[in-house]
Design a protein around this motif. Sequence first.
Motif, mmCIF file in Angstrom:
data_model
loop_
_atom_site.group_PDB
_atom_site.id
_atom_site.type_symbol
_atom_site.label_atom_id
_atom_site.label_comp_id
_atom_site.label_asym_id
_atom_site.label_seq_id
_atom_site.Cartn_x
_atom_site.Cartn_y
_atom_site.Cartn_z
ATOM 1 N N UNK A 144 -24.244 40.583 -2.804
ATOM 2 C CA UNK A 144 -23.009 41.492 -3.178
ATOM 3 C C UNK A 144 -23.217 42.853 -2.837
ATOM 4 N N UNK A 145 -24.695 43.463 -2.933
ATOM 5 C CA UNK A 145 -25.216 44.607 -2.893
ATOM 6 C C UNK A 145 -25.153 44.867 -1.428
ATOM 7 N N UNK A 146 -25.639 44.055 -0.608
ATOM 8 C CA UNK A 146 -25.439 44.315 0.729
ATOM 9 C C UNK A 146 -24.212 44.397 1.355
ATOM 10 N N UNK A 147 -23.411 43.352 0.926
ATOM 11 C CA UNK A 147 -21.856 43.389 1.357
ATOM 12 C C UNK A 147 -21.234 44.779 1.130
ATOM 13 N N UNK A 148 -21.542 45.340 -0.149
ATOM 14 C CA UNK A 148 -20.741 46.516 -0.535
ATOM 15 C C UNK A 148 -21.422 47.688 0.380
ATOM 16 N N UNK A 149 -22.826 47.548 0.405
ATOM 17 C CA UNK A 149 -23.596 48.802 1.206
ATOM 18 C C UNK A 149 -22.956 48.791 2.610
ATOM 19 N N UNK A 180 -23.062 59.444 5.481
ATOM 20 C CA UNK A 180 -23.760 59.622 4.081
ATOM 21 C C UNK A 180 -25.345 59.487 4.135
ATOM 22 N N UNK A 181 -25.996 60.049 3.205
ATOM 23 C CA UNK A 181 -27.416 59.920 3.122
ATOM 24 C C UNK A 181 -27.581 58.427 2.431
ATOM 25 N N UNK A 182 -28.946 57.931 2.241
ATOM 26 C CA UNK A 182 -28.985 56.919 1.646
ATOM 27 C C UNK A 182 -28.967 56.933 0.139
ATOM 28 N N UNK A 183 -29.308 57.915 -0.360
ATOM 29 C CA UNK A 183 -29.163 58.120 -1.837
ATOM 30 C C UNK A 183 -27.644 58.297 -2.321
#
Length: 156
Positions: free
Chosen positions: A48-53, A63-66
């Motif tokens: 889910x994290x990768x999909x939303x990312x 946008x920056x990584x942070x």
Amino acid sequence: MLAKTRQTNEKMLMNKTKMAGAEYTRPEQLSKNIQKQVREKKEADTEIHNKIKAEVRNEFPAGTDEAINAMVAKKIYNLEQAAHVPADPELTLRPDMKKTIRRETITERYHNGKYELDRFSEKGKSAWSCCMNKREDSEGCVVRKVDKHKWNLSGF
């Protein structure tokens, strides 16, 4: 003295754990258990994290990584909160403050003077001494707001 206190504390602690039906967990073990649960949750949420990312990267390519990680974390948090919404919309776990914090204010207008013969009038008409209004049934020059639910302590 210290050994006796330690023994008494251990006895009390063992009695509490026997009553609770659970064994005593040392703080180190408790910390390890929490870390393990967090790690398992993270591994389960990686998809889910990768999909939303990826979605956030498409929305904010500069946008920056942070910033992107913060947005992803916020979206995951909102998804988790939405999953825990109770089925009954009336169940909010908050009191209904509309009934208890209701304010009923009334505006009172009055004259603090006296309706009498106007000394400054050449025609001998009457007026209020406070605002010099000629009409006896006028609204009033002093405005006071009264809260009906407020306690009146002026009598004490």
